[in-house]
Design an enzyme around this catalytic site. Structure first.
Site, PDB file in Angstrom:
ATOM      1  N   GLU A  40      -8.211   5.163  -4.230  1.00 20.48           N
ATOM      2  CA  GLU A  40      -8.719   5.773  -2.994  1.00 20.48           C
ATOM      3  C   GLU A  40      -8.951   7.262  -3.199  1.00 20.48           C
ATOM      4  O   GLU A  40      -8.123   7.936  -3.808  1.00 20.48           O
ATOM      5  CB  GLU A  40      -7.678   5.692  -1.865  1.00 20.48           C
ATOM      6  CG  GLU A  40      -7.366   4.357  -1.312  1.00 20.48           C
ATOM      7  CD  GLU A  40      -6.328   4.479  -0.184  1.00 20.48           C
ATOM      8  OE1 GLU A  40      -6.185   5.574   0.405  1.00 20.48           O
ATOM      9  OE2 GLU A  40      -5.641   3.488   0.081  1.00 20.48           O
ATOM     10  N   HIS A  42     -11.847   9.568   9.929  1.00 20.22           N
ATOM     11  CA  HIS A  42     -11.819   9.655   8.453  1.00 20.22           C
ATOM     12  C   HIS A  42     -13.188   9.261   7.916  1.00 20.22           C
ATOM     13  O   HIS A  42     -13.792   8.297   8.373  1.00 20.22           O
ATOM     14  CB  HIS A  42     -10.751   8.703   7.923  1.00 20.22           C
ATOM     15  CG  HIS A  42     -10.314   8.982   6.514  1.00 20.22           C
ATOM     16  ND1 HIS A  42     -11.128   8.766   5.423  1.00 20.22           N
ATOM     17  CD2 HIS A  42      -9.145   9.461   6.031  1.00 20.22           C
ATOM     18  CE1 HIS A  42     -10.464   9.102   4.326  1.00 20.22           C
ATOM     19  NE2 HIS A  42      -9.265   9.523   4.662  1.00 20.22           N
ATOM     20  N   ASN A  50       0.844  -1.199   0.000  1.00 27.19           N
ATOM     21  CA  ASN A  50       0.000   0.000   0.000  1.00 27.19           C
ATOM     22  C   ASN A  50       0.874   1.241   0.000  1.00 27.19           C
ATOM     23  O   ASN A  50       1.782   1.357   0.832  1.00 27.19           O
ATOM     24  CB  ASN A  50      -0.871   0.030   1.265  1.00 27.19           C
ATOM     25  CG  ASN A  50      -1.957   1.087   1.193  1.00 27.19           C
ATOM     26  OD1 ASN A  50      -2.862   0.979   0.376  1.00 27.19           O
ATOM     27  ND2 ASN A  50      -1.853   2.104   2.019  1.00 27.19           N
ATOM     28  N   GLU A  51       0.638   2.120  -0.938  1.00 27.62           N
ATOM     29  CA  GLU A  51       1.312   3.425  -0.957  1.00 27.62           C
ATOM     30  C   GLU A  51       2.771   3.323  -0.527  1.00 27.62           C
ATOM     31  O   GLU A  51       3.178   3.922   0.486  1.00 27.62           O
ATOM     32  CB  GLU A  51       0.559   4.424  -0.075  1.00 27.62           C
ATOM     33  CG  GLU A  51      -0.804   4.781  -0.624  1.00 27.62           C
ATOM     34  CD  GLU A  51      -1.491   5.884   0.159  1.00 27.62           C
ATOM     35  OE1 GLU A  51      -1.086   6.144   1.303  1.00 27.62           O
ATOM     36  OE2 GLU A  51      -2.423   6.480  -0.380  1.00 27.62           O
ATOM     37  N   GLU A  87      -7.496   6.176  12.345  1.00 27.34           N
ATOM     38  CA  GLU A  87      -8.259   6.834  11.284  1.00 27.34           C
ATOM     39  C   GLU A  87      -9.753   6.876  11.572  1.00 27.34           C
ATOM     40  O   GLU A  87     -10.575   6.923  10.663  1.00 27.34           O
ATOM     41  CB  GLU A  87      -7.972   6.141   9.948  1.00 27.34           C
ATOM     42  CG  GLU A  87      -6.516   6.331   9.552  1.00 27.34           C
ATOM     43  CD  GLU A  87      -6.156   5.772   8.200  1.00 27.34           C
ATOM     44  OE1 GLU A  87      -6.723   4.735   7.822  1.00 27.34           O
ATOM     45  OE2 GLU A  87      -5.298   6.363   7.540  1.00 27.34           O
TER      46      GLU A  87
HETATM   47  C1  GAL Z   1      -4.116   6.605   2.333  1.00 27.58           C
HETATM   48  C2  GAL Z   1      -3.939   5.169   2.786  1.00 27.58           C
HETATM   49  C3  GAL Z   1      -5.176   4.624   3.443  1.00 27.58           C
HETATM   50  C4  GAL Z   1      -5.707   5.617   4.432  1.00 27.58           C
HETATM   51  C5  GAL Z   1      -5.987   6.918   3.722  1.00 27.58           C
HETATM   52  C6  GAL Z   1      -6.547   7.991   4.616  1.00 27.58           C
HETATM   53  O1  GAL Z   1      -2.912   7.272   2.274  1.00 27.58           O
HETATM   54  O2  GAL Z   1      -3.597   4.339   1.715  1.00 27.58           O
HETATM   55  O3  GAL Z   1      -4.864   3.412   4.079  1.00 27.58           O
HETATM   56  O4  GAL Z   1      -4.746   5.814   5.416  1.00 27.58           O
HETATM   57  O5  GAL Z   1      -4.792   7.417   3.190  1.00 27.58           O
HETATM   58  O6  GAL Z   1      -6.726   9.199   3.914  1.00 27.58           O
END
Ligand code: GAL
Length: 669
Positions: A311, A362, A151-152, A359
């Site tokens: 995302e 979020h 991931n990222e 998170e």
């Molecule tokens: C991204 C990440 C996700 C989550 C998201 C929150 O950078 O891949 O897992 O953390 O941000 O904005």
């Protein structure tokens, strides 16, 4: 390349789904609501390592089996993660050397995510083993549509400075300089400050030093940092490809304002399809413009082919200074801007808002407040609209110009000890891009090595570092009749970040017909006026036209009378140069003029703040085109368009009314 996740019908629509955060009785409700929202793809298991390999070598896949079966029963496809993004506590406890090290020598502790060094043999072995287990177990699962590796990469740990990375860096350098230490010394200019290396073993990563580091070393460490993370991806990808050759593999990039530490031009060559994560900056009133730049860049990375927005957020994030919820309709505007610019689907982080963990504030498709919410209603509405726009899948985007973007030039240009601390590559790019966006000109974002011949206009913001070969191709493009617009801090260095001699902008001085002697950056808040009524900030330079004509000169500031915008006839083309940072209106005026002369025109003339992009494809009866319209203004707009609006299924007889903040997707007739 395996290509697109074809098992997903229509535009991809869904989110990261993290069912392991919830008791199993919640899953059935998730499924029912996902169906209501029209979800057809979810990313599962991204942060599940600790619940999949509960102890070293002891795997528990039962819960994931149930999740995948349930999703399959609900007709939802899965972008299955390899779960390697966050090593479990047992791993970093038993093998603390897995933890990455900062440039000041501090080793990170466990307790967050991404706690791995890219060159840790243990991390590599364990992550590849987990990917292999997952591939073997789910190879035949009917829900499996794509692999989501890690991931990222690099998001939190851009570079690791540990001893192992130092060794790997030396090996990387030996390969780059063909084992010729003299070539490294020459490239890095190590005669300066007594930095000459007499042995490869003496070369270190650029850790904390008393003052400025060596620019060549910094730049090569950035290149190495990107490559070494890419090796991790490739290791996982290869094991997946060997077991499931028909399932496409991706990893989510972060091409946009938040991140620039990886050279995605080289990463893009390694994925089966490009996917990206993008989050808007809540406090930026023009955030939709930066979003559009990111989307155009991602389409460029995808080589013009469809890509996936892996995302974004339905509403607020949790990691900006102040996390404000999105405006009504913003979720749809953001999503459709990505679709307009070539995304064949948009997913969110995440499906259900977390109740615990870092998170929990979020946003998600399903908010804390439940399904009786504006967000969930907007989600359902857009899901229904996506179903009606399925015919867009596989079509491409029509661009009228190219914009040159280079991650490595950005790294080099932002190094310390430069003429001004106020330069930010992304801002420099955005400064020109914003004007193009406002002028309604869609750009393909391309690397400096791109073939430019098919574009009437090429825009080159701050290409600070450039090789001789790439510089020549700009020259040839203009000589052959192309129109080029370049901004300051271009052509200054060669690929080793060594200054080109004979006057700036070095590589482009002849092409632009100018020679710059010295830089006069402006102070914080200082503005200057130009003879054409424009204002400017940040930068001025002592420029002498050498063949170019002055379009506008400084009226005041450190260089009254000195040209600030020039134009040079070169072969049968035209090369414009902007030697300062113009205010947005003046930049817009200039871009309009340059584009007009180049013959680059918007697909539809729309009022300010209205985004119109054309996608084209092949229908059963020949070529077919669609206009995606996003109205970012507070007023209804009417556009001269004929066709069928797909979301509403209504006829557009020749004029299309798009309400304030609204969107439309029209199949043109
Ligand atoms: C991204 C990440 C996700 C989550 C998201 C929150 O950078 O891949 O897992 O953390 O941000 O904005």
């Amino acid at each position: 390349m395996t290509g697109w996740p074809k098992r997903v019908p229509g535009l991809c629509w869904g989110a990261d789904y993290n069912p392991e955060q919830w008791p199993e009785q919640v899953w059935a409700q998730d499924l029912a609501l996902m169906r209501e929202a029209g979800v057809n793809l979810v990313s599962v298991g991204i942060f599940s390592w600790a619940l999949l390999e509960v102890e070293e070598g002891r795997y528990e896949f039962g819960w994931l089996d149930r999740v995948l079966d349930l999703l399959h029963e609900g007709g939802i496809r899965v972008d299955l993660a390899t779960a390697t993004a966050s090593p479990p506590p047992w791993l970093t406890h038993r093998y603390p050397e897995v933890l990455p090290v900062r440039e000041d020598g501090v080793r990170f502790s466990h307790g967050s995510r991404q706690e791995y060094c890219p060159n840790s043999p243990v991390y590599r072995e364990k992550s590849v083993a987990l990917a292999e287990k997952l591939a073997l177990r789910y190879a035949e699962h009917p829900a499996l549509a794509a692999w989501h590796v890690n991931n990222e990469y690099g998001c939190h740990v851009r570079r690791c400075y540990c001893q192992r990375c130092a060794e790997a860096f030396r090996e990387w350098l030996k390969a780059r300089y063909s084992k010729d230490l003299a070539a490294l010394n020459e490239a890095w200019g190590t005669a300066f400050w007594s930095q000459h290396y007499s042995d490869w073993a003496l070369v270190q990563p650029p850790r904390v030093t008393p003052t400025y580091g060596n620019p060549g070393q910094l730049l090569d460490f950035d290149r190495f940092g990107s490559d070494t993370l890419l090796e991790l991806f490739v290791a996982e990808r290869d094991v997946l490809r060997a077991i499931t050759p028909d399932v496409p593999v991706t990893t989510n990039f972060m091409a946009g304002w938040t991140f620039g530490a990886l050279d995605y031009w080289s990463w893009a060559r390694e994925v089966d399809f490009v996917s990206n994560d993008h989050y808007t900056r809540a406090e930026d009133e023009q955030r939709h413009v930066e979003l559009a730049l990111s989307a155009d860049l991602v389409r460029g990375l995808a080589g013009g082919k469809p890509w996936l927005l892996m995302e974004h957020s339905t509403s607020a994030v949790n990691w900006q200074p102040r996390n404000r919820a999105k405006q009504p309709g913003e979720l749809a505007r953001n999503s459709l801007s990505h679709v307009a610019r070539g995304a064949d689907g948009t997913l969110f982080f995440q499906w259900r808002a977390s109740r615990a963990g870092a998170e929990r504030y979020h946003s998600a498709m399903l908010p804390h407040a439940g399904s009786d919410t504006r967000v969930f209603r907007e989600v359902c509405e857009l899901g229904a609209a996506y179903r009606r726009c399925a015919e867009l899948v596989g079509s491409t985007v029509d661009a009228q110009a190219a914009l040159v973007f280079d991650f490595q030039a950005g790294w080099a240009a932002e190094q310390p000890a430069h003429p001004t601390q106020d330069f930010r590559y992304h801002e420099a790019v955005l400064g020109v891009y914003r004007a193009l966006w406002q002028a309604g000109i869609t750009v393909d974002v391309v690397p400096p090595s791109a073939d430019l011949g098919r574009y009437p206009l090429v825009v080159v913001p701050a290409l600070y570092l450039v090789s001789d070969e790439n510089a020549r191709s700009f020259d040839q493009y203009v000589a052959a009749g192309g129109h080029l617009l370049m901004t300051w801090f271009s052509g200054i260095t060669d690929e080793h970040a060594r200054v080109r001699l004979g006057g700036y902008p070095g590589a482009f001085a002849d092409l632009l017909g100018v020679r710059v002697e010295e830089f006069y950056p402006l102070g914080a808040g200082e503005r200057v006026r130009l003879s054409n009524g424009a204002t400017a900030d940040t930068w001025t330079e002592l420029l002498h036209p050498e063949g170019a004509e002055a379009v506008a000169s400084h009226v005041d500031g450190p260089l009254p009378g000195v040209p600030a915008i020039t134009r040079n006839e070169h072969g049968s083309g035209l090369a414009w140069y902007v030697a300062t940072t113009l205010d947005p209106d003046s930049m817009l005026g200039l871009v309009r003029e340059v584009a007009e002369r180049a013959g680059a025109r918007p697909v539809v003339r729309a009022p300010a703040g209205v985004e119109v992009v054309r996608r084209t494809g092949e229908g059963p009866r020949g070529p077919i085109s669609w206009l995606v319209v996003v109205n970012h203004t507070g007023a209804e707009v009417v556009l001269p368009v004929r066709g069928i609006e797909l979301a509403a299924g209504s006829d557009v007889p020749g004029c299309l009314a798009v309400p304030a903040g609204g969107t439309a997707v029209v199949r043109e007739v």
